[in-house]
Design an enzyme around this catalytic site. Structure first.
Site, PDB file in Angstrom:
ATOM      1  N   CYS A 118       0.964  -1.284  -0.375  1.00  0.00           N
ATOM      2  CA  CYS A 118      -0.284  -0.279  -0.011  1.00  0.00           C
ATOM      3  C   CYS A 118       0.508   1.446   0.195  1.00  0.00           C
ATOM      4  O   CYS A 118       0.396   2.585  -0.186  1.00  0.00           O
ATOM      5  CB  CYS A 118      -1.085   0.596   1.140  1.00  0.00           C
ATOM      6  SG  CYS A 118      -1.738  -1.227   1.409  1.00  0.00           S
ATOM      7  N   HIS A 260      -3.131   7.603   3.490  1.00  0.00           N
ATOM      8  CA  HIS A 260      -3.748   6.540   2.773  1.00  0.00           C
ATOM      9  C   HIS A 260      -5.154   5.841   3.537  1.00  0.00           C
ATOM     10  O   HIS A 260      -5.088   5.323   4.858  1.00  0.00           O
ATOM     11  CB  HIS A 260      -2.336   4.814   3.336  1.00  0.00           C
ATOM     12  CG  HIS A 260      -3.039   3.725   3.401  1.00  0.00           C
ATOM     13  ND1 HIS A 260      -3.224   3.277   1.760  1.00  0.00           N
ATOM     14  CD2 HIS A 260      -2.804   2.357   3.347  1.00  0.00           C
ATOM     15  CE1 HIS A 260      -4.107   1.718   1.644  1.00  0.00           C
ATOM     16  NE2 HIS A 260      -3.483   1.439   2.732  1.00  0.00           N
ATOM     17  N   ASN A 290     -10.058   0.294   0.778  1.00  0.00           N
ATOM     18  CA  ASN A 290      -8.333  -0.383   0.940  1.00  0.00           C
ATOM     19  C   ASN A 290      -8.317  -0.220  -0.162  1.00  0.00           C
ATOM     20  O   ASN A 290      -7.810  -1.087  -1.266  1.00  0.00           O
ATOM     21  CB  ASN A 290      -8.321  -0.755   1.607  1.00  0.00           C
ATOM     22  CG  ASN A 290      -6.689  -0.404   1.412  1.00  0.00           C
ATOM     23  OD1 ASN A 290      -6.089  -0.272   0.650  1.00  0.00           O
ATOM     24  ND2 ASN A 290      -5.815  -1.261   2.909  1.00  0.00           N
TER      25      ASN A 290
END
Ligand code: COA
Length: 333
Positions: A118, A260, A290
């Site tokens: 990520c 994030h 996500n």
């Protein structure tokens, strides 16, 4: 040697049309909309459709065309492609090369894939910044394109609610002598002592995907959610404080914070650590969940296009992911 300042010339994003709501997921595993919203803030996510060409390079093609338009550039102006994906189209050829082909770029520019999970897109920014600063390249395309739906176990309620597919890109170039856009400071890290908390063991060289792997359900992501949660809040908060401090600023100088997008509670936890006003935090985890290394560039592109982020604003990015990798970037847009 003359050094240049880095400016983000244009951004673009791509979201697949197909929306999967919490109610849709609740038809398959034992969960419900209320639980998912309370624990994560997520209401829906997008799912890519391979029959429409929506793989990581295909989504990146669409996002890049938008970024090129925003930057007033043509495909052959790009002289370097950096491509973040946790699991790209295939092992070979690399997705950055496939993207070069799809965009019709004929200048033979370098094309590199990077996997830092990520954190991948944020990881690439300091590298692109160094290459722009030294004059090595003029227009670097930095891509975060992810199709987590392909390795998300849709029968595991602990993980399947959390992820979605998307792509976000930015084209980095030089600030002119009269412009003040620049990257002030960056930090990258990885805490490998916690590497086993977020994994995808099969599909690499160690363990090919065989019938036995599929029979044992080993082809999916596994996660220790609570450990990841704690580490994400702590690391992103300390990285944010470091890059802002190293730049000679304080948190009150940050106009926009784009963390994030993994879980709304993680985002709030980070903001609370330095009493950051939530109205200055860009959030879209409710709509897209996500999307790994695509979360920050997608949120950035949306906030530019809807007029929240303007030229001259001080923007703070923070990312966190498997590895456990993390990073933060503070810059003047
Ligand atoms: N629906 C309903 N119940 C669920 C559920 C779901 N989708 N997923 C888990 N549960 C259950 C658990 O089985 C557990 O039940 P039990 O108490 O009977 O054992 C209970 O809910 C609580 O589970 P817990 O794991 O303690 O929940 P949590 O508050 O920690 O939330 C996550 C779980 C995954 C949402 C949270 O830990 C998280 O977001 N972690 C970070 C994950 C992440 O961001 N990963 C990517 C980082 S890049």
């Amino acid at each position: 040697m003359k050094l240049f300042n880095t400016k983000i010339l244009g951004t673009g994003s791509f979201l697949p049309d197909k929306i999967l709501t919490n109610e849709d997921i609740a038809k398959r595993v034992e969960t419900n909309d209320q639980w998912i919203i309370e624990r994560t803030g997520i209401k829906a996510r997008r799912v890519a459709d391979l029959s429409k060409g929506e793989n990581p390079s295909g989504m990146a093609q669409q996002a890049t065309l938008r970024a090129l338009e925003a930057a007033n550039l043509t495909p052959n102006d790009i002289d370097c492609i950096l491509f973040s994906s946790t699991l790209a189209d295939q092992a070979m050829p690399n997705a950055a090369s496939v993207l070069q082909f799809k965009l019709g770029i004929t200048n033979n520019c370098p094309a590199l894939d990077v996997n830092a999970a990520c954190s991948g897109w944020v990881y690439l920014l300091p590298m692109a910044d160094a290459m722009i600063k030294t004059g090595m390249y003029k227009h670097i395309l930095v891509v975060g394109s992810e199709m987590l739906s392909s390795f998300n176990n849709w029968d595991d309620r602990n993980t399947c609610i959390l992820f979605g597919d998307a792509c976000g890109v930015a084209i980095l170039g030089r600030s002119s002598e009269t412009e003040d856009a620049k990257i002030y400071s960056t930090v990258l890290s990885s805490d490998s002592s916690k590497k086993d908390h977020l994994t995808l063991w099969a599909g690499g060289s160690n363990k090919r995907i065989t019938k036995e792997v599929i029979d044992n359900d080993e082809q999916w992501m596994t996660m220790n959610g609570q450990e990841i949660f704690k580490a994400a809040v702590k690391t992103m908060a300390s990285h944010c404080e470091k890059v802002v401090r190293d730049s000679g600023f304080t948190m009150s100088d940050v106009d926009w914070f784009i963390p994030h997008q993994a879980n709304l509670r993680i985002i709030e936890g980070v903001g609370n650590r330095f009493n950051f006003p939530m109205e200055k935090v860009i959030i879209n985890v409710d709509k897209y969940a996500n999307t790994s290394s695509a979360t920050v560039p997608v949120a950035f592109d949306e906030a530019i296009r809807d007029g929240r982020i303007k030229r001259g604003d001080n923007v703070l990015f923070a990312a966190f992911g498997a590895g456990l990798t993390a990073g933060a970037v503070f810059f003047k847009y």
